[in-house]
Design a protein around this motif. Sequence first.
Motif, PDB file in Angstrom:
ATOM      1  N   LEU A 125       0.812  -1.220   0.000  1.00 11.43           N
ATOM      2  CA  LEU A 125       0.000   0.000   0.000  1.00 11.43           C
ATOM      3  C   LEU A 125       0.845   1.269   0.000  1.00 11.43           C
ATOM      4  O   LEU A 125       0.311   2.364   0.001  1.00 11.43           O
ATOM      5  N   PHE A 126       2.177   1.100   0.030  1.00  7.37           N
ATOM      6  CA  PHE A 126       3.096   2.239  -0.055  1.00  7.37           C
ATOM      7  C   PHE A 126       3.840   2.128  -1.385  1.00  7.37           C
ATOM      8  O   PHE A 126       4.877   1.469  -1.458  1.00  7.37           O
TER       9      PHE A 126
ATOM     10  N   ASP B  63       1.941  11.054  -4.065  1.00  7.61           N
ATOM     11  CA  ASP B  63       0.479  11.239  -4.071  1.00  7.61           C
ATOM     12  C   ASP B  63      -0.150  10.433  -2.944  1.00  7.61           C
ATOM     13  O   ASP B  63      -1.000  10.941  -2.187  1.00  7.61           O
ATOM     14  N   ALA B  64       0.259   9.192  -2.782  1.00 11.31           N
ATOM     15  CA  ALA B  64      -0.309   8.333  -1.725  1.00 11.31           C
ATOM     16  C   ALA B  64       0.011   8.898  -0.347  1.00 11.31           C
ATOM     17  O   ALA B  64      -0.864   8.952   0.540  1.00 11.31           O
TER      18      ALA B  64
ATOM     19  N   ALA C 121      -1.438  12.049   4.551  1.00  6.71           N
ATOM     20  CA  ALA C 121      -1.302  13.236   5.411  1.00  6.71           C
ATOM     21  C   ALA C 121      -2.615  14.016   5.469  1.00  6.71           C
ATOM     22  O   ALA C 121      -2.947  14.614   6.503  1.00  6.71           O
ATOM     23  N   LEU C 122      -3.357  14.014   4.358  1.00 12.00           N
ATOM     24  CA  LEU C 122      -4.654  14.686   4.344  1.00 12.00           C
ATOM     25  C   LEU C 122      -5.640  13.984   5.283  1.00 12.00           C
ATOM     26  O   LEU C 122      -6.321  14.637   6.090  1.00 12.00           O
TER      27      LEU C 122
ATOM     28  N   ILE D  62      -2.197   3.486   0.854  1.00  9.28           N
ATOM     29  CA  ILE D  62      -2.266   3.962   2.227  1.00  9.28           C
ATOM     30  C   ILE D  62      -3.073   5.262   2.324  1.00  9.28           C
ATOM     31  O   ILE D  62      -3.729   5.531   3.350  1.00  9.28           O
ATOM     32  N   GLY D  63      -3.076   6.039   1.247  1.00  6.84           N
ATOM     33  CA  GLY D  63      -3.867   7.271   1.250  1.00  6.84           C
ATOM     34  C   GLY D  63      -5.356   6.972   1.305  1.00  6.84           C
ATOM     35  O   GLY D  63      -6.113   7.626   2.032  1.00  6.84           O
TER      36      GLY D  63
END
Lengths: 201, 201
Positions: B83-84, B92-93, B98-99, B153-154
């Motif tokens: 997922l990374f 982007d991910a 972070a968002l 991950i995002g």
Amino acid sequence: MKLLYSPASPYARKVLALAHERGLTGRITVATAATAPTGAAPDVTPHNPLGKVPALLLDDGTVLYDSRVICEYLDGLGDGPGLFPQGPARWDALTRQALGDGLLDAALLTRYERVLRPEAQRWAAWDAGQVAKITAALDRIEALVPAMPALDIGAVAIACALGYLDFRFPELAWREGRPASAAWYAAFSARPAMAATAPRG
Amino acid sequence: MKLLYSPASPYARKVLALAHERGLTGRITVATAATAPTGAAPDVTPHNPLGKVPALLLDDGTVLYDSRVICEYLDGLGDGPGLFPQGPARWDALTRQALGDGLLDAALLTRYERVLRPEAQRWAAWDAGQVAKITAALDRIEALVPAMPALDIGAVAIACALGYLDFRFPELAWREGRPASAAWYAAFSARPAMAATAPRG
């Protein structure tokens, strides 16, 4: 690249210090931007909806945040070994970065509580809880310092955290009872990357 | 490995959801641990001085925190693509992670302000400032959803953030005016990894 920055933000300092260490400052335009947890940040919010610095605007329009993401991105642009190790050392470095960042999270919340919030709305238990986190983090740093690598993202994060305590919480006297940290910080903060990014209010 | 966990923590959920996605839950003992921003966390502080979950205790005594560090570590233990992502998709991910995490930071601070802090010490401007960050983050998510990868991950971080809003802030009605996010979340939260980790108070 354009870095949205504040000279009082320890997270923004971490990014700029890394850029210095990696020889990247010539490729970055630093733009000072005002932010506040209770107010609008019109220069920042269109790029980072969280309204916080640092944010990095790439030439293709992509925006990166927060400081951890920007640090790792910039690290990959430099030549040679960087500040984000691969292999087993990575998790130690990243956990020390989280320790420095977490100390800062508690310190910023304490600062907002003591300075920004109207006096009648301050809550002693909140203040005490955050200071307990700062103290426990400082004690952990004291234990880690003897085995800390000379330079990695964890060391930079911890140095930025200690520098912020000097900047905003001199009364905390973090060096007292922590001689290993005091000696390590005296040496580390003399690095050109740290000296060039000392906090300003 | 032992994961210090809370069923109400969205950051701990992110870790456990990733472990599910990567087929690692059989290798992890989940230990529920109490934490509070104003009180002691005796089960956690000896491992993570910041007194927060999640923290991951490895069999050799190493402790990893915070959620981002643990997620990336666990991701590397799984088989096949994780997922990374590496390469350009990584930034982007990570920025979407972070968002999601930043939305959660603002939501947790709002929760502490409204529920934990004594009523006389609440400060409307702080509450409004954090809600403004949540709102701006939600609007950004609405814009990002159509181009979001199926799983990284995002996406997990954003889903954990939206799930936390459902759990603690149903009155915020985040789906209103955000049909793309609502549809995406309905599908994503049906994944076994998300269903198995739904928050509990």
